[in-house]
Design an enzyme around this catalytic site. Structure first.
Site, PDB file in Angstrom:
ATOM      1  CG  ASP A 158      27.746  78.549   3.301  1.00  0.00           C
ATOM      2  OD1 ASP A 158      27.742  79.048   2.143  1.00  0.00           O
ATOM      3  OD2 ASP A 158      26.949  78.672   4.260  1.00  0.00           O
ATOM      4  CG  ASP A 185      25.387  78.678   7.732  1.00  0.00           C
ATOM      5  OD1 ASP A 185      25.127  79.233   6.771  1.00  0.00           O
ATOM      6  OD2 ASP A 185      26.647  78.856   8.285  1.00  0.00           O
ATOM      7  CG  ASP A 207      22.936  79.935   2.900  1.00  0.00           C
ATOM      8  OD1 ASP A 207      23.405  80.630   2.019  1.00  0.00           O
ATOM      9  OD2 ASP A 207      23.609  79.647   3.821  1.00  0.00           O
TER      10      ASP A 207
END
Length: 1182
Positions: free
Chosen positions: A482, A803, A807
């Site tokens: 990410d 997070d 996801d």
């Protein structure tokens, strides 16, 4: 959703009524009792939708009535009165599921005793003991030949029992060490569990203020705040909600999100995930009385509770059904201390189904290392068995021929015990060969290495939830990371703004902005940011203010403060319950909007979101005078070109803030979102900077050097993403790489029918470095595509960081999922294997280092152990065949076994990792455990040791001028000759342990040795014990004391190992064509066949279980295997889906469960897809 709006309109009068009611509730005290019983609430939580609402109205009038009976206020929550809280715990139970008792030390000892080789040894030792007490009459011993002479001369015949006793003693040692290791492993794991449990907190309202409390402290009557990404820790009833959607699949098996609404379906259940929106609920059931708890109780996790329930006639039938379950005891055995916590298992809603089916189905989801070890151990074991059998046969035949044929004796009845004693001695020698050959230290080494790594990784901010994730990380070839919070600091600050037709490259001075526009900016940001996001005073003086909640929103609130305004008074004026309607942020909308009712009853909508999406919905924009002017598509294109793109190229995230006024009548249709959020007036576009973490560029360079490709997957726009990727070093100028947006990516990987094709993904992923504006599905598709790809020789091992709740699928699909400990939602943490407690990318590099270190530690141990194995087996075998007696006695062999198994595994498995681990490419999934270099070392050292030992065996008495120890009769005293052989052998192993520290052919074997205190203390400790054994071990260890000169010779020969190691290092491996690697991974074809067979077996078994209605399971209980057999070193937590739809219906129809959703067997391809057969010569692209 129209009803939500209406309910909100009627909110004000209701609120007033409630506070009055709550006040009055205090006076009507049900004799210190609550107006609702545990059973009532428990039954209530089994209902859904309209049924539930009807029941609430029948019994309590309304949700407020229920709050009143529970003596709580929907707004103020409970008072923080310790006596009241304690009373609630007594009446309604604690939010805690009683932990399963850990296995006692004695149980573990019993398990360790089940080892086959140990059982054989015990039997042999007992026979030996029994026979040693039988003394044939003296005068007849002549008739039996000279078998018993020698001992009588010494008067030591009584000492015959010592050998048997010593073997038993050493068996006891091995068992205790094994049991202790298991016990400490279990303890460590429970420690980890409880740490995860303590860290999980939940927001509740007490005394009118929102506080975070540990989940275990929740009580019935608490008013809890639920928000996007939460995993609900208790059952409750919704008091007020904004656009709340829940994923109840873990309870019902239905994958569709369920919309929750105070007026339609207010029932919130523990263990379900909040996928969208926010709200407040009153807690109605906790711990074993919640829906999750009831299911756990059925599984036998809460044993104590079950005992109570058996006494209740009402539950009779249900418990009876369970009692007949043959697996029940086993299940209870498997459960681990379990607080009602989300972070339990990788597979969100699954008890390790396979744990319960061990007897029937073998687990196949092994980690890479485990697969290789299992194979190797089986091969070594077979070889050892053959060798030991041959040894025994040769010894017995030789004795029989020598005694009865050559000497022509007859078998006399009175001689039988003497002869049997000989046979027992031969048997013991055979077993000893087997004991030394079987590498039972392997599981110990793996366990110690992983447990040690996990402990140390905690210090490096890696909280490992699945042990084998740590080792898989060493094989990682790709990391999909990410951007926000992982590569960047996640401290959002507004650094540029476009307001009133003017672009400010720094935060403008308030005087430069029209006052009307300024007020709009303040209101729009204060109201249309979640009220949980706020900026607090810095912890230390001079530190940066603390951002709490959503970081982007905190950036915007910071912008308000930078404009010398405050958002708090606006929020006080319009508290959260006065918000008329909230469209919460989600990955589809990419925006958030809030509606408030103005004093003149008309409505105003504030909206904020990704600028390119929101600007398309704007038809006006505020000019310098604060008045709206037309905003045409052409103006929008200019704005994108002149404002948004330059901001994005500086790596800024652009956010548009807009508003719209709506009439009071006719009231708009709030359900029709598309009509509401349109014709907006743009107030401002801000550029938010999220600076790259200072340590990230260096960490990425280290990853690239280690052969790991880092890819960035982000929801930001492509320009921002590219700018940040360049700053991090993910893309270098002049590289051949591609950056794609989610839309293009999808277009390229799908065929005309819109189906994803692996070949198309294979054309893209090797060069793809940045995926921008990506949805959670894109991330999952990319990860799956890379894992399933066959372009490279080796199958790719992918790590993913995430997070957000969205996801989850990608984290679960990846070989190793990293969740963010600080910014991560509960759902993400639960899907992950490792939690980064500091949210920092450089911690991932540490995980890679530790993973590789585990792999190397095990290779070092193997290199050492196999050398000892080869030498000990050959010495025992040839010695026995030539001299009818093993030069190394059973007890000595067990001591050697202890050195090389337990101590060596401790010494070599606790080597700390070094930076040099990151200078080589990852080992592939099907690279052998024992490389050619290691094979060269093993054979080289074995040759040296064998030459020395055979020289000593056949010429030792001449060299040292001592009595010959060969062909000694039974029970003869220990000889110096054989003691020297034993001593030399052990000292050679000790010095070879230092050699074994290096497995890649390095010359300096002492490098970093003194920085490992465990290694040094074990080597010196072993040496000390060896001195004691030789000098004072006497009969039990078959040792005679040696003098200084003999000791020096032994040491000299041992030191020769180090010099010989240098000679071996000089020989180029490439010249030794005969060397073979060992310990390969399992081939793809073998796996496919196994998979097919096992799949069928598992599904059939599952069907059978489902028919019996005995699978009522809910969430995975993580546990650690406590078996020390090599084959089950580690078992991967199983993934098996299928669920119970309605608990209430299940209980009523336990015998004929009808509505159970079909079990879908999920096989993640973690350990299965090994290197691809294609592309044999070519390297994989990047």
């Amino acid at each position: 959703m129209g009803d939500i709006a209406n309910s909100s309109v009627q909110f004000y009068p209701k609120k007033k009524r409630v506070s009055g009611a709550a006040g009055g509730g205090g006076e009507v005290n049900h004799a210190g009792d609550f107006g609702a019983t545990l059973e009532e609430l428990r039954d209530l939580m089994e209902l859904r939708g309209p049924e539930a609402l009807q029941k609430i109205e029948e019994i309590y009038d309304s949700t407020e009535g229920l709050c009143q009976r529970l003596k709580t206020s929907p707004n103020e929550g409970l008072s923080d009165n310790a006596v009241d809280l304690e009373k609630r715990r007594e009446v309604f139970g604690q939010n805690f599921i009683p932990p399963k008792k850990a296995k006692t030390f004695l149980e573990l000892v019993w398990e360790a005793l089940q080892d086959v080789t140990l059982i054989i040894l015990e039997v042999a030792a007992l026979i030996s003991l029994g026979l040693s007490f039988y003394q044939p009459p003296g005068e007849e011993s002549e008739a039996c030949g000279n078998v018993a002479s020698g001992a009588e001369d010494e008067g030591e015949a009584e000492a015959g029992w010592i050998e048997g006793a010593a073997i038993l003693l050493s068996v006891v040692c091995v068992v205790l060490v094994t049991a202790f290791n298991d016990w400490s492993k279990e303890k460590q794991f429970r420690g980890l569990q409880s740490r995860i449990e303590q860290e999980q907190r939940f927001a509740v309202v007490r005394n009118g203020t929102v506080i975070q409390i540990p989940v275990a402290e929740l009580v019935v009557g608490d008013v809890a705040q639920v928000k996007y990404g939460d995993l609900l820790p208790a059952d409750g009833i919704l008091i007020q909600g904004n656009d709340l959607k829940i994923d109840e699949s873990s309870l019902t098996g239905e994958s569709d999100h369920v919309r929750k609404d105070a007026d339609k379906d207010p029932m919130l259940l523990s263990g379900t995930h909040v996928m969208e929106g926010s709200g407040r609920m009153v807690v109605t059931a906790v711990g074993v009385n919640s829906q999750t708890g009831i299911i756990f109780t059925l599984l036998g996790a809460g044993e104590a509770e079950e005992e109570k329930e058996k006494k209740e006639p009402k539950k009779g039938k249900q418990d009876g059904t369970l009692e007949n379950n043959p697996n029940k005891a086993k299940k209870q055995d498997e459960a681990v201390a379990m607080e009602m916590q989300p972070l339990k298992s990788a597979e969100g809603g699954e008890v390790e189904e396979k744990e319960k089916k061990k007897a029937n189905v073998s687990k196949k989801e092994k980690s890479v290392l485990q697969g290789k070890l299992t194979k190797l151990a089986v091969q070594i074991g077979k070889a050892g068995l053959v060798m030991s059998a041959i040894t025994v046969i040769i010894l017995v035949l030789y004795f029989v021929i020598e005694t009865f044929v050559v000497q022509g004796r007859e078998w006399k009845a009175e001689c039988t015990p003497v002869y049997v004693q000989y046979f027992v001695k031969f048997f013991i020698i055979g077993v000893t060969v087997l004991v030394v050959a079987v590498p039972e230290g392997l599981p110990l080494a793996v366990t110690i290495s992983l447990a040690y790594s996990v402990k140390k990784m905690m210090k490096d901010n890696n909280l490992v939830r699945h042990l084998d994730a740590c080792e898989t990380m060493g094989n990682a070839t790709a990391i999909c990371s990410d951007k926000t919070g992982t590569l960047t600091t996640n401290r959002m600050t507004v650094v540029q703004a476009f307001v009133g037709d003017q672009l400010f490259t720094a935060v403008p001075d308030p005087n430069q902005i029209n006052s009307k526009t300024l007020e709009l900016i303040v209101s729009a940001i204060a109201i249309n940011c979640a009220y949980t996001s706020k900026i607090m005073v810095a912890d230390q003086e001079g530190g940066l203010p603390k951002q709490v909640g959503n970081k982007t929103e905190c950036g915007l609130l910071g912008f308000v403060l930078d404009l010398k305004r405050d958002y708090a008074p606006v929020r006080e004026q319009i508290p959260e319950e006065k918000l008329y309607k909230v469209y919460t942020f989600n990955s589809v909308r990419k925006s958030m909007s809030t509606v408030i009712q103005l004093p003149d009853r008309s409505f105003r909508l504030y909206s904020k979101g990704a600028s390119e999406i929101l600007l398309k919905k704007c038809t006006s924009i505020l000019d310098a005078g604060g008045e709206p002017r037309n905003f045409r598509p052409r103006d929008r294109d200019d704005m994108v070109k002149n404002v948004i793109e330059p901001m994005a190229c500086d790596g800024l995230r652009t956010i548009c803030v807009a508003y719209r006024d709506l009439p009071a009548s006719p009231e708009p249709d709030w359900e029709n979102e598309a009509d509401i959020i349109t014709n907006l007036v743009c107030i401002t576009v801000v550029g938010i900077e999220d600076p790259v973490r200072p340590e990230v560029p260096d960490a990425i360079v280290r990853c690239q050097r280690a052969g790991i490709t880092v890819r960035m997957v982000t929801g930001d726009n492509i320009n921002t993403a590219r700018a940040i990727a360049a700053k991090c070093g993910i893309i270098q100028p002049g590289d051949d790489f591609i950056c794609l947006e989610g839309k293009d990516f999808n277009r390229r990987i799908r065929n005309e029918k819109g189906e994803i094709e692996q070949e198309r993904i294979d054309k893209i992923w090797p060069k793809l470095r940045v995926l921008a504006r990506s949805s959670p599905t894109d991330k999952h598709t990319l990860v799956k595509g890379i894992i399933d790809s066959t372009v490279c020789e080796q199958r790719q091992v992918v790590a993913v960081t995430g997070d957000g709740t969205n996801d989850g699928p990608a984290l679960k699909k990846a070989d190793v999922g990293f969740a963010m400990g600080i910014a991560g939602t509960d759902v993400a943490k639960e899907a992950s294997d490792i939690i980064l407690t500091d949210d920092n990318f450089s911690s991932i590099v540490k995980a890679v280092m530790w993973g590789r270190n585990v792999y190397d530690s095990i290779s070092k141990f193997l290199q050492f152990q196999l050398t000892v194995n080869v030498v000990a087996v050959i010495v025992a075998f040839t010695g026995a065949c030539i001299t009818q007696d093993s030069p190394l006695k059973a007890v000595q062999m067990l001591w050697v076994n202890l050195i090389m198994d337990t101590f060596a595994s401790l010494a070599l498995a606790t080597e700390p990792p070094t930076e040099s681990l990151l200078l080589r490419k990852p080992y592939g999934r099907n690279n052998p455990l024992i490389s050619l270099t290691m094979m060269k070392n093993i054979l080289g050292h074995a040759i040296y040791q064998l030459i020395i030992i055979f020289t000593l065996l056949f010429a030792g008495e001449k060299i040292f001028n001592i009595d010959c120890g060969r062909n000694a009769p039974l029970h003869s005293p220990p000889s110096e000759h054989y003691t020297i052989i034993f001593n030399t052998f052990v000292l050679m192993q000790l010095f070879n342990e230092i050699n074994a520290r290096k497995i890649h052919g390095e010359r300096n074997v002492f490098d970093g040795m003194f920085s490992n205190p465990i290694f040094c203390s074990i080597v010196f400790g072993t040496f000390g014990i060896q001195i004691v054994i030789v000098q004072w071990g006497g009969k039990p260890f078959s040792c005679a004391p040696l003098n200084v000169e003999q000791w020096l010779w032994c040491l000299f020969v041992g030191l020769g190992e180090l010099l010989w190691g240098q000679v071996i290092a000089t020989v180029p491996t490439s010249q030794l064509k005969f060397l073979k690697e060992a310990g390969h991974g399992t081939g793809r074809d073998e796996i496919m066949d196994e998979d097919m067979a096992e799949d069928e077996e598992e599904i059939d078994h599952a069907e059978r279980e489902l028919r019996r209605g005995q699978i009522l399971w809910f969430r995975g209980l993580n546990r650690i295997q406590t078996q020390m057999e090599v084959v089950s070193t580690f078992k991967r937590s199983g993934s098996f889906q299928g669920a119970v739809r309605r608990r209430s219906s299940v209980l009523s129809q336990l015998h004929e469960v009808t509505n159970i959703s079909t079990p879908t067997h999920v096989v993640l391809s973690t350990a299965n897809a090994t290197g691809a057969p294609g592309n044999p010569g070519g390297e994989c692209l990047p």
